[in-house]
Design a protein around this motif. Sequence first.
Motif, PDB file in Angstrom:
ATOM      1  N   UNK A 110       0.949  -1.207   0.029  1.00 48.53           N
ATOM      2  CA  UNK A 110       0.087   0.045  -0.039  1.00 48.53           C
ATOM      3  C   UNK A 110       0.861   1.227   0.073  1.00 48.53           C
ATOM      4  N   UNK A 111       1.875   1.270   0.751  1.00 47.38           N
ATOM      5  CA  UNK A 111       2.658   2.497   0.884  1.00 47.38           C
ATOM      6  C   UNK A 111       3.633   2.750  -0.539  1.00 47.38           C
ATOM      7  N   UNK A 112       3.857   1.340  -1.233  1.00 47.84           N
ATOM      8  CA  UNK A 112       4.511   1.716  -2.527  1.00 47.84           C
ATOM      9  C   UNK A 112       3.532   2.026  -3.467  1.00 47.84           C
ATOM     10  N   UNK A 113       2.411   1.715  -3.308  1.00 39.63           N
ATOM     11  CA  UNK A 113       1.282   2.107  -4.280  1.00 39.63           C
ATOM     12  C   UNK A 113       0.948   3.536  -4.152  1.00 39.63           C
ATOM     13  N   UNK A 114       0.660   3.931  -2.889  1.00 38.88           N
ATOM     14  CA  UNK A 114       0.466   5.551  -2.628  1.00 38.88           C
ATOM     15  C   UNK A 114       1.541   6.276  -3.194  1.00 38.88           C
TER      16      UNK A 114
END
Length: 283
Positions: free
Chosen positions: A61-65
């Motif tokens: 999720x952190x990578x995607x955001x």
Amino acid sequence: MVFFFALLGGLGVAILADWLLFAPWVRAPKRKSIIKAALLQAGMTNVAPSKFVVICLGCGLAFGILTLGLTGTVLFAAVFFGFGVFAPWVYLRHQATKRQAALQEQWPEVVDHLRSAIRAGLSLPEALSQLATVGPQILRPLFADFALDYRATANFSVSLEQLGERLADPVADKILTTLRITREVGGTDLGHTLATLSAFLRDDVRTRGELAARQSWIVSAARLAVAAPWILLLVLGTQEAAKEAYMTAGGVIVLGLGVGISVICYRVMLRLGALPVEERVLS
């Protein structure tokens, strides 16, 4: 009533036939999950598999955001979300490999300590417990846990099994199996066996060290070759022309093929660059 007795007789015949013709059904032992086995090999015994899955999702999720903030494209964010989910697993396998290599260098010293303690007249539980203070630094906490388990249960086999589970190492399995057999059936050649095992382990460490030194630069170059196109894609994702090109059907197909090829090449690289791994005896 006749029907009842006929049914009862048929049931008895069926049970007798089953007993004579078919092997008894035995529940297969429950296998450990791949994630739990990897956590044990990496020495992360305080991390539950469910917690690791949550970490993977959080990292993805952190990578995607972050990717969405840099590029403003949901497609790129989805691709790097997948990479983020996979990143903790790559780190975990790296830590497991690093720990296994560190342990392999320490096992000859452990065997030497055990041999000296046994020759000095100590019992096997005492020899293992002594390693909590005189053994290699990386292994002292694990042998301290063994000493606590043995004092709590006074059961050598159970404490040895728990120690093997914490160590999660094939060489440790060999040593612990040798000690268990000696404890159960007795024997006078344990000192000679441990001396032979120590010499064998030192030769194995020396050979593996030479091979690992030769292969390390090849593996590092292969990892860089896999990561470089996606770093370039992240840079290009800040350009409007590149984003418009990849948002087409052809662009999506190219990204999908790129992800598949990267995963396959990474797996092939790991397989070709890995040294032969011994299977565990006590797993």
